[in-house]
Design a protein around this motif. Structure first.
Motif, mmCIF file in Angstrom:
data_model
loop_
_atom_site.group_PDB
_atom_site.id
_atom_site.type_symbol
_atom_site.label_atom_id
_atom_site.label_comp_id
_atom_site.label_asym_id
_atom_site.label_seq_id
_atom_site.Cartn_x
_atom_site.Cartn_y
_atom_site.Cartn_z
ATOM 1 N N ILE A 11 2.822 9.002 7.060
ATOM 2 C CA ILE A 11 3.457 8.052 7.992
ATOM 3 C C ILE A 11 3.199 6.654 7.439
ATOM 4 N N SER A 12 4.274 5.977 7.092
ATOM 5 C CA SER A 12 4.152 4.685 6.422
ATOM 6 C C SER A 12 4.782 3.594 7.287
ATOM 7 N N TYR A 13 3.970 2.663 7.725
ATOM 8 C CA TYR A 13 4.427 1.511 8.505
ATOM 9 C C TYR A 13 5.336 1.919 9.665
ATOM 10 N N SER A 14 4.975 2.972 10.344
ATOM 11 C CA SER A 14 5.803 3.414 11.464
ATOM 12 C C SER A 14 5.010 3.596 12.758
ATOM 13 N N LEU A 15 3.734 3.948 12.682
ATOM 14 C CA LEU A 15 2.973 4.074 13.938
ATOM 15 C C LEU A 15 3.027 2.747 14.698
ATOM 16 N N GLY A 19 0.806 -1.229 0.000
ATOM 17 C CA GLY A 19 0.000 0.000 0.000
ATOM 18 C C GLY A 19 0.831 1.267 0.000
ATOM 19 N N ARG A 20 2.167 1.124 0.074
ATOM 20 C CA ARG A 20 2.983 2.347 0.125
ATOM 21 C C ARG A 20 2.938 3.112 -1.199
ATOM 22 N N ASP A 21 2.945 2.381 -2.316
ATOM 23 C CA ASP A 21 2.947 3.090 -3.609
ATOM 24 C C ASP A 21 1.596 3.759 -3.874
ATOM 25 N N ILE A 74 14.202 8.420 13.727
ATOM 26 C CA ILE A 74 14.901 8.368 15.012
ATOM 27 C C ILE A 74 16.188 7.552 14.904
ATOM 28 N N SER A 75 16.314 6.730 13.840
ATOM 29 C CA SER A 75 17.483 5.854 13.700
ATOM 30 C C SER A 75 18.539 6.508 12.818
ATOM 31 N N SER A 76 19.715 6.734 13.386
ATOM 32 C CA SER A 76 20.764 7.350 12.568
ATOM 33 C C SER A 76 21.271 6.361 11.520
ATOM 34 N N ALA A 77 21.178 5.060 11.809
ATOM 35 C CA ALA A 77 21.589 4.051 10.819
ATOM 36 C C ALA A 77 20.686 4.152 9.584
ATOM 37 N N MET A 78 19.374 4.230 9.795
ATOM 38 C CA MET A 78 18.444 4.353 8.661
ATOM 39 C C MET A 78 18.698 5.649 7.891
ATOM 40 N N LEU A 79 18.974 6.722 8.615
ATOM 41 C CA LEU A 79 19.197 8.015 7.941
ATOM 42 C C LEU A 79 20.442 7.978 7.062
ATOM 43 N N ARG A 114 13.192 5.292 0.962
ATOM 44 C CA ARG A 114 12.571 4.658 -0.211
ATOM 45 C C ARG A 114 11.351 5.451 -0.684
ATOM 46 N N ASN A 115 10.475 5.832 0.239
ATOM 47 C CA ASN A 115 9.252 6.538 -0.159
ATOM 48 C C ASN A 115 9.563 7.961 -0.629
ATOM 49 N N LEU A 116 10.498 8.617 0.063
ATOM 50 C CA LEU A 116 10.835 9.998 -0.299
ATOM 51 C C LEU A 116 11.410 10.060 -1.714
ATOM 52 N N ILE A 148 7.202 11.296 8.121
ATOM 53 C CA ILE A 148 7.599 11.030 9.503
ATOM 54 C C ILE A 148 8.099 9.589 9.569
ATOM 55 N N ALA A 149 9.298 9.393 10.133
ATOM 56 C CA ALA A 149 9.917 8.063 10.231
ATOM 57 C C ALA A 149 10.175 7.510 8.821
ATOM 58 N N CYS A 150 11.067 8.187 8.106
ATOM 59 C CA CYS A 150 11.276 7.920 6.667
ATOM 60 C C CYS A 150 12.145 6.707 6.386
ATOM 61 N N GLY A 151 12.770 6.122 7.399
ATOM 62 C CA GLY A 151 13.569 4.914 7.194
ATOM 63 C C GLY A 151 14.661 5.102 6.157
ATOM 64 N N THR A 152 14.736 4.185 5.195
ATOM 65 C CA THR A 152 15.802 4.198 4.172
ATOM 66 C C THR A 152 15.608 5.291 3.118
ATOM 67 N N PRO A 194 17.648 13.892 11.744
ATOM 68 C CA PRO A 194 17.247 13.036 12.858
ATOM 69 C C PRO A 194 16.101 13.684 13.642
ATOM 70 N N GLY A 195 15.098 12.902 13.997
ATOM 71 C CA GLY A 195 13.968 13.463 14.752
ATOM 72 C C GLY A 195 13.110 12.351 15.331
ATOM 73 N N ASP A 196 12.339 12.722 16.346
ATOM 74 C CA ASP A 196 11.459 11.781 17.049
ATOM 75 C C ASP A 196 10.006 12.157 16.756
ATOM 76 N N MET A 209 5.455 0.966 15.131
ATOM 77 C CA MET A 209 6.752 0.801 15.808
ATOM 78 C C MET A 209 6.983 1.884 16.857
ATOM 79 N N ILE A 210 5.990 2.743 17.039
ATOM 80 C CA ILE A 210 6.171 3.871 17.959
ATOM 81 C C ILE A 210 5.243 3.656 19.159
ATOM 82 N N PRO A 211 5.789 3.310 20.328
ATOM 83 C CA PRO A 211 4.886 3.032 21.464
ATOM 84 C C PRO A 211 3.896 4.183 21.743
HETATM 85 C C1 LIG Z 1 9.135 -0.139 9.230
HETATM 86 S S1 LIG Z 1 10.144 1.281 9.100
HETATM 87 C C2 LIG Z 1 9.238 2.244 7.905
HETATM 88 C C3 LIG Z 1 10.149 3.125 7.102
HETATM 89 C C4 LIG Z 1 9.469 3.852 5.943
HETATM 90 N N1 LIG Z 1 8.480 4.766 6.440
HETATM 91 C C5 LIG Z 1 8.874 2.894 4.940
HETATM 92 O O1 LIG Z 1 7.655 2.930 4.686
HETATM 93 O O2 LIG Z 1 9.646 2.092 4.359
HETATM 94 C C6 LIG Z 1 9.799 2.134 10.606
HETATM 95 C C7 LIG Z 1 10.720 3.326 10.833
HETATM 96 O O3 LIG Z 1 10.244 4.040 11.982
HETATM 97 C C8 LIG Z 1 11.371 4.610 12.631
HETATM 98 N N2 LIG Z 1 10.958 5.023 13.976
HETATM 99 C C9 LIG Z 1 10.593 4.247 15.010
HETATM 100 N N3 LIG Z 1 10.250 5.001 16.078
HETATM 101 C C10 LIG Z 1 10.399 6.302 15.692
HETATM 102 C C11 LIG Z 1 10.188 7.557 16.332
HETATM 103 N N4 LIG Z 1 9.744 7.651 17.600
HETATM 104 N N5 LIG Z 1 10.427 8.687 15.638
HETATM 105 C C12 LIG Z 1 10.883 8.628 14.343
HETATM 106 N N6 LIG Z 1 11.115 7.468 13.706
HETATM 107 C C13 LIG Z 1 10.866 6.317 14.354
HETATM 108 C C14 LIG Z 1 12.385 3.472 12.561
HETATM 109 O O4 LIG Z 1 13.699 3.895 12.830
HETATM 110 C C15 LIG Z 1 12.178 2.972 11.134
HETATM 111 O O5 LIG Z 1 13.016 3.647 10.229
#
Ligand SMILES: C[S@@+](CC[C@H](N)C(=O)[O-])C[C@H]1O[C@@H](n2cnc3c(N)ncnc32)[C@H](O)[C@@H]1O
Length: 218
Positions: free
Chosen positions: A124-128, A33-35, A77-82, A58-60, A52-56, A102-104, A130-132
């Protein structure tokens, strides 16, 4: 354990330190569903889009290629992903139109990160999942929209309509990556829409494998 702040950053770096190298190739089969979301963004010419939470990235990258007149921003939030995102943006020659930082998601300011207080589109794609404190993230995302702007969300659904064996296998797999489908996403979006006067379009894809929403700010 629910990670927040610096602990969330360290936790995400630990998950993605090596996963990021196979992330785009492997996730295309299950982050569905991302595309479609990218196709629906349709920012106005010269408009601004925040992931928000752009990961690699890919979407941007895909969105920036599709909408050459818009400017794109992303944070994670992950510097490795950034690090992976920055390399992808550079590789595609998009550094003048795509900026990441980098941002939260639970505590961010577009003005502080990018000098842009509000955006025409936020997604916000597949990130909520992962966010408590995902409810806080959702509300901050909505607050970052200009009037008339749109918030687009795609994430795992509850898989309630899928076979039980599939659901439990998927849940066990997702738990390894600290992913929890947000069963209350629709209710939370409805509450936000009722509070703010926003218009909500909500749908379940592939027998509730995924859930998608568009919230239009008045
Ligand atoms: C499953 S990946 C999704 C990445 C991208 N949005 C995508 O659709 O491919 C989830 C991302 O959420 C990030 N993430 C998790 N908690 C976060 C937070 N509190 N603030 C920002 N990013 C966060 C992770 O580092 C990871 O890159």
């Amino acid at each position: 354990m629910a990670h927040t702040g610096a602990s969330a950053a360290a936790h995400m770096d630990a998950i993605y330190r090596y996963q990021r190298y196979i992330y785009d190739a492997s996730r295309k089969y299950y982050l569905l569903g991302r595309d479609r979301l990218i196709g629906e963004l349709a920012p106005p010419p010269g408009g601004s889009v925040l992931e928000i939470a752009c990961g690699t990235g890919r979407n941007l990258v895909k969105a920036a290629r599709r909408y050459p007149q818009a400017r794109f921003y992303g944070f994670d939030i992950s510097s490795a992903m950034l690090e992976t995102a920055r390399a992808a943006i550079l590789r595609h020659g998009l550094s003048d139109r795509v900026i990441v930082a980098p941002g939260d998601a639970t505590d961010f300011s577009g003005a502080r990160l990018f000098g842009v207080p509000q955006f025409d589109r936020v997604f916000i794609s597949y990130s909520l999942s992962m966010i408590p404190p995902w409810r806080a993230g959702l509300r901050q995302a909505y607050a970052a929209l200009v009037p008339g702007g749109r918030l687009h969300v795609i994430d795992f659904g509850t898989q309630a309509e899928l076979p039980r064996w599939f659901r439990s296998g998927l849940r066990a797999w997702l738990a390894k990556f600290s992913v929890t489908p947000r069963a209350e996403l629709e209710a939370e979006l409805k509450a936000l829409a009722a509070e703010t006067g926003a218009r909500l379009e909500f749908g379940r894809l592939f027998r509730d494998y995924a859930q998608r929403a568009v919230l239009v700010k008045p």
